[in-house]
Design a protein around this motif. Sequence first.
Motif, PDB file in Angstrom:
ATOM      1  N   PRO A 117      30.155  29.479  32.890  1.00  0.00           N
ATOM      2  CA  PRO A 117      31.494  29.431  32.305  1.00  0.00           C
ATOM      3  C   PRO A 117      31.590  30.254  31.023  1.00  0.00           C
ATOM      4  CG  PRO A 117      30.304  27.414  31.810  1.00  0.00           C
ATOM      5  CD  PRO A 117      29.407  28.219  32.693  1.00  0.00           C
ATOM      6  N   GLY A 118      31.470  31.554  31.143  1.00  0.00           N
ATOM      7  CA  GLY A 118      31.477  32.409  29.960  1.00  0.00           C
ATOM      8  C   GLY A 118      32.739  33.232  29.880  1.00  0.00           C
ATOM      9  N   ILE A 119      32.817  34.010  28.817  1.00  0.00           N
ATOM     10  CA  ILE A 119      34.014  34.790  28.554  1.00  0.00           C
ATOM     11  C   ILE A 119      34.220  35.878  29.601  1.00  0.00           C
ATOM     12  CG2 ILE A 119      32.926  36.465  27.027  1.00  0.00           C
ATOM     13  CD1 ILE A 119      36.175  34.879  26.065  1.00  0.00           C
ATOM     14  N   GLY A 120      33.126  36.340  30.189  1.00  0.00           N
ATOM     15  CA  GLY A 120      33.223  37.366  31.227  1.00  0.00           C
ATOM     16  C   GLY A 120      34.029  36.873  32.413  1.00  0.00           C
ATOM     17  N   GLN A 121      33.758  35.637  32.806  1.00  0.00           N
ATOM     18  CA  GLN A 121      34.500  35.036  33.929  1.00  0.00           C
ATOM     19  C   GLN A 121      35.970  34.869  33.577  1.00  0.00           C
ATOM     20  OE1 GLN A 121      33.473  33.086  37.078  1.00  0.00           O
ATOM     21  NE2 GLN A 121      31.761  31.899  36.267  1.00  0.00           N
ATOM     22  N   LEU A 122      36.209  34.368  32.362  1.00  0.00           N
ATOM     23  CA  LEU A 122      37.587  34.166  31.919  1.00  0.00           C
ATOM     24  C   LEU A 122      38.352  35.485  31.955  1.00  0.00           C
ATOM     25  CD1 LEU A 122      39.628  32.201  30.565  1.00  0.00           C
ATOM     26  CD2 LEU A 122      38.815  33.077  28.378  1.00  0.00           C
ATOM     27  N   TYR A 123      37.654  36.541  31.512  1.00  0.00           N
ATOM     28  CA  TYR A 123      38.239  37.867  31.466  1.00  0.00           C
ATOM     29  C   TYR A 123      38.659  38.308  32.874  1.00  0.00           C
ATOM     30  CZ  TYR A 123      38.531  42.710  29.779  1.00  0.00           C
ATOM     31  OH  TYR A 123      38.958  43.949  29.415  1.00  0.00           O
ATOM     32  N   MET A 124      37.774  38.101  33.833  1.00  0.00           N
ATOM     33  CA  MET A 124      38.072  38.479  35.217  1.00  0.00           C
ATOM     34  C   MET A 124      39.289  37.726  35.747  1.00  0.00           C
ATOM     35  SD  MET A 124      36.595  40.852  36.594  1.00  0.00           S
ATOM     36  CE  MET A 124      36.645  40.729  38.379  1.00  0.00           C
ATOM     37  N   GLN A 125      39.303  36.409  35.489  1.00  0.00           N
ATOM     38  CA  GLN A 125      40.433  35.592  35.959  1.00  0.00           C
ATOM     39  C   GLN A 125      41.739  36.095  35.352  1.00  0.00           C
ATOM     40  OE1 GLN A 125      39.712  31.554  34.814  1.00  0.00           O
ATOM     41  NE2 GLN A 125      37.780  31.466  35.946  1.00  0.00           N
ATOM     42  N   SER A 126      41.690  36.395  34.065  1.00  0.00           N
ATOM     43  CA  SER A 126      42.905  36.814  33.377  1.00  0.00           C
ATOM     44  C   SER A 126      43.430  38.114  33.964  1.00  0.00           C
ATOM     45  CB  SER A 126      42.634  37.008  31.890  1.00  0.00           C
ATOM     46  OG  SER A 126      41.980  35.875  31.390  1.00  0.00           O
ATOM     47  N   PHE A 127      42.542  38.955  34.406  1.00  0.00           N
ATOM     48  CA  PHE A 127      42.958  40.205  35.021  1.00  0.00           C
ATOM     49  C   PHE A 127      43.805  39.954  36.257  1.00  0.00           C
ATOM     50  CE2 PHE A 127      40.419  43.537  32.917  1.00  0.00           C
ATOM     51  CZ  PHE A 127      41.396  44.519  32.950  1.00  0.00           C
ATOM     52  N   THR A 128      43.353  39.043  37.084  1.00  0.00           N
ATOM     53  CA  THR A 128      44.062  38.852  38.349  1.00  0.00           C
ATOM     54  C   THR A 128      45.454  38.283  38.122  1.00  0.00           C
ATOM     55  OG1 THR A 128      42.877  36.778  38.559  1.00  0.00           O
ATOM     56  CG2 THR A 128      42.031  38.619  39.835  1.00  0.00           C
ATOM     57  N   VAL A 129      45.659  37.537  37.021  1.00  0.00           N
ATOM     58  CA  VAL A 129      46.997  36.991  36.782  1.00  0.00           C
ATOM     59  C   VAL A 129      47.750  37.757  35.701  1.00  0.00           C
ATOM     60  CG1 VAL A 129      46.421  34.686  37.586  1.00  0.00           C
ATOM     61  CG2 VAL A 129      46.098  35.274  35.170  1.00  0.00           C
ATOM     62  N   ARG A 130      47.231  38.900  35.285  1.00  0.00           N
ATOM     63  CA  ARG A 130      47.879  39.741  34.267  1.00  0.00           C
ATOM     64  C   ARG A 130      48.200  38.953  33.008  1.00  0.00           C
ATOM     65  NH1 ARG A 130      51.156  44.399  36.959  1.00  0.00           N
ATOM     66  NH2 ARG A 130      49.899  44.620  38.794  1.00  0.00           N
ATOM     67  N   ASP A 131      47.217  38.238  32.547  1.00  0.00           N
ATOM     68  CA  ASP A 131      47.393  37.449  31.330  1.00  0.00           C
ATOM     69  C   ASP A 131      47.159  38.372  30.141  1.00  0.00           C
ATOM     70  OD1 ASP A 131      47.552  35.552  29.447  1.00  0.00           O
ATOM     71  OD2 ASP A 131      45.924  34.296  30.208  1.00  0.00           O
ATOM     72  N   TYR A 132      48.166  39.229  29.860  1.00  0.00           N
ATOM     73  CA  TYR A 132      47.951  40.283  28.875  1.00  0.00           C
ATOM     74  C   TYR A 132      47.601  39.808  27.473  1.00  0.00           C
ATOM     75  CZ  TYR A 132      49.309  43.714  32.307  1.00  0.00           C
ATOM     76  OH  TYR A 132      49.352  44.491  33.401  1.00  0.00           O
ATOM     77  N   PRO A 133      48.220  38.756  26.964  1.00  0.00           N
ATOM     78  CA  PRO A 133      47.830  38.349  25.603  1.00  0.00           C
ATOM     79  C   PRO A 133      46.330  38.106  25.500  1.00  0.00           C
ATOM     80  CG  PRO A 133      49.772  37.158  26.290  1.00  0.00           C
ATOM     81  CD  PRO A 133      49.311  37.943  27.480  1.00  0.00           C
ATOM     82  N   LEU A 134      45.777  37.467  26.520  1.00  0.00           N
ATOM     83  CA  LEU A 134      44.351  37.189  26.459  1.00  0.00           C
ATOM     84  C   LEU A 134      43.540  38.476  26.573  1.00  0.00           C
ATOM     85  CD1 LEU A 134      42.537  34.177  27.711  1.00  0.00           C
ATOM     86  CD2 LEU A 134      41.513  36.371  28.235  1.00  0.00           C
ATOM     87  N   LEU A 135      43.941  39.336  27.508  1.00  0.00           N
ATOM     88  CA  LEU A 135      43.199  40.584  27.700  1.00  0.00           C
ATOM     89  C   LEU A 135      43.226  41.438  26.434  1.00  0.00           C
ATOM     90  CD1 LEU A 135      44.333  41.529  31.309  1.00  0.00           C
ATOM     91  CD2 LEU A 135      42.176  40.507  30.582  1.00  0.00           C
ATOM     92  N   MET A 136      44.431  41.542  25.836  1.00  0.00           N
ATOM     93  CA  MET A 136      44.550  42.340  24.621  1.00  0.00           C
ATOM     94  C   MET A 136      43.743  41.723  23.493  1.00  0.00           C
ATOM     95  SD  MET A 136      48.415  43.749  24.337  1.00  0.00           S
ATOM     96  CE  MET A 136      49.119  42.190  23.978  1.00  0.00           C
TER      97      MET A 136
END
Lengths: 327, 317
Positions: free
Chosen positions: B268-287
């Motif tokens: 459960p690391g930030i890398g996984q979170l990052y991948m998930q956010s990509f698929t849902v276009r969670d831009y605030p988190l990605l930015m």
Amino acid sequence: MKSLLKINNLSTHFHTEAGPIKAVNDVSFRIGEGETVCIVGESGCGKSITAMSVMGLVEGPNGRVVNGQILFDGKDLLQIGKEELRRIRGNDISIIFQEPMSSLNPVITIGKQIMEPLMLHQRLNKKQAYARTIELIELVGIPRAEQIASSYPHELSGGMLQRIMIAIAISCGPKLLIADEPTTALDVTIQAQVLETLRQIKEQSKMSMMLITHDLGVVAEMADYVIVMYAGKIVEQGGVVELFEHPKHPYTRGLLKSKPVIGQRLEQLYSIPGQVPNPLELVESCYFHDRCESCLPVCHTRQPQLKKSGDGQQVACWLYEEEAQYE
Amino acid sequence: MRTYLLRRCLYMIMILLGASMLIFFLYSLTPGDYVDNNMNLSEQRKAELREIHGLDRPIIERYINWMANIFKGDFGYSLAQQRSVIDLFQDYIWNSFLLAVVATFFTWFFAVVIGVLTAYKQYSLFDTLVMIGIFAAMSIPSFFIGLFLIKVFAVDLKLLPPGGMITTGSRAVGWEYIKDVLHHMLLPVAVMVMLGVGSLTRYFRSNMLDVIKQDYVRTARAKGLKERSVLFRHALKNAMLPAITLVGFELPGLFGGSIIIEKIFNWPGIGQLYMQSFTVRDYPLLMGFTMFIAILTVIGTLISDILYHTSDPRVRL
Ligand SMILES: Nc1ncnc2c1ncn2[C@@H]1O[C@H](COP(=O)(O)OP(=O)(O)OP(=O)(O)O)[C@@H](O)[C@H]1O
Ligand SMILES: [Mg+2]
């Protein structure tokens, strides 16, 4: 005089792709207690490798002492174990190298580098070692010792660094000090000072010294006994006075002739014609024959042996062998 | 040193400003956002959401708002997770950090020791075997090594858990919890070390090879020092100097997580979170995350510089 170091038939070879190089070829000599022996000869004739063989520091995977004995205090340094040799290095025998600028570790302070052998061999603690370090720095003639101790090598001049090297070398009161062209990298005024330092220390401590140089002026000033090397072999050896007054080997004569004499301005300084032979192409002969003024037919085909020739001098030259004259 | 640091900080701020613009405008120029992506929302609701989150404002204004918030330590609000980005970071980054810091430590440790020994025994059997091993490890992809180790140690031998950070459903606390996590870390850390150690070992080996030829190493031997001191005190100190600068560059890596490793081992690391956010276009988190890494990179570079200047006496300022 009792021998401190006795080298018998030492040979050190390098195995290169082009073939074996006999850097030191069947060399024998001795150094008495308290004696200064100078080894002279042109560049590449095996002086440094002789010194390195004594220290057990012949470098590289392809260099090896292939034959001989190095008796130090009666012990053969080539036979004793690595650990025992390590305990002798820097303690009973120490060495000063030609290049002071690169011989000290750039990221360790001068003081620490002097303290190291003191703590290792003399088992001093940090405080004692530091106190001794300060004494040593003063002894080799550098003022403001504390400040020097805490500085790094790049902050010092070449002459100072060479004195630091001397301080490290004498720190454990060695019986034998090997100085491999200690002044070659320094400018002339500093050369004289460094030599003076060395001589004073030698007089105070009665240690023996093996001084490698190609400066005959240095030889005249420092040596008791002189060894002349050429292409890995000793061609002549003898006491400094006899050798300078009656040089026998044509090579020695050439060396002495090429030494500038004050008040005697020549049009052109003499230099021995020709060059040191390529160590890969040596065949059975006198290695000096192609540069020799008095070359005999036999010199082309057979190697002369080092033989006694009056006054305790020894020379390897067919000119002094009776049989050669008739061949 | 003082003026140097001041100048450096000035540069840093300028670089970060540039980076923030790049990050912000690139993300906001990409068509679509989280609101668009969500099929379940009515058009009216979408417009409302846009207004609440300021997505309908002109782009410059949004940028300025975003930057102002970052200065206050607020990286935005994740619409997908309905939590502030900083909170999400807090939850995930330390898990990634744990893996990375342990793996980095062992990577460096092994690289230094093996690098020194192989250089010392250049061309020996040991050296040759290590070199072959390094090339092998470097040329196998991480997912393959990861899956292979899972197959051997987790599936076949049943010695280690196949993934996760703690045993599912475990309520262990204290020492038991630590042991459980360590148990789960073993495989991912091993894979990360295996992947990283090769190039670093080669780096140390070649540095060492240069250094042990130097005159001062010969001097150290001539002083009668033990071979261990010659290598690890006199030689290694010099061989480490160029590597010191690498330490700072590890900083973003320590917090950035590893997408592939975390995916394979379900960590459960930030890398996984990052991948998930990509698929849902969670831009605030990605930015926010990209900006965070940019900040760490710049700080890491500064640390490298400072280390370089303090560790080599010849380049003191
Ligand atoms: N690492 C090595 N590999 C191969 N040959 C070597 C090596 N080191 C020295 N030699 C050879 O050994 C011979 C003697 O070298 P040495 O360094 O003893 O000369 P030297 O008399 O000290 O010369 P200088 O006055 O220039 O210091 C030279 O011919 C050199 O080519
Ligand atoms: Mg030499």
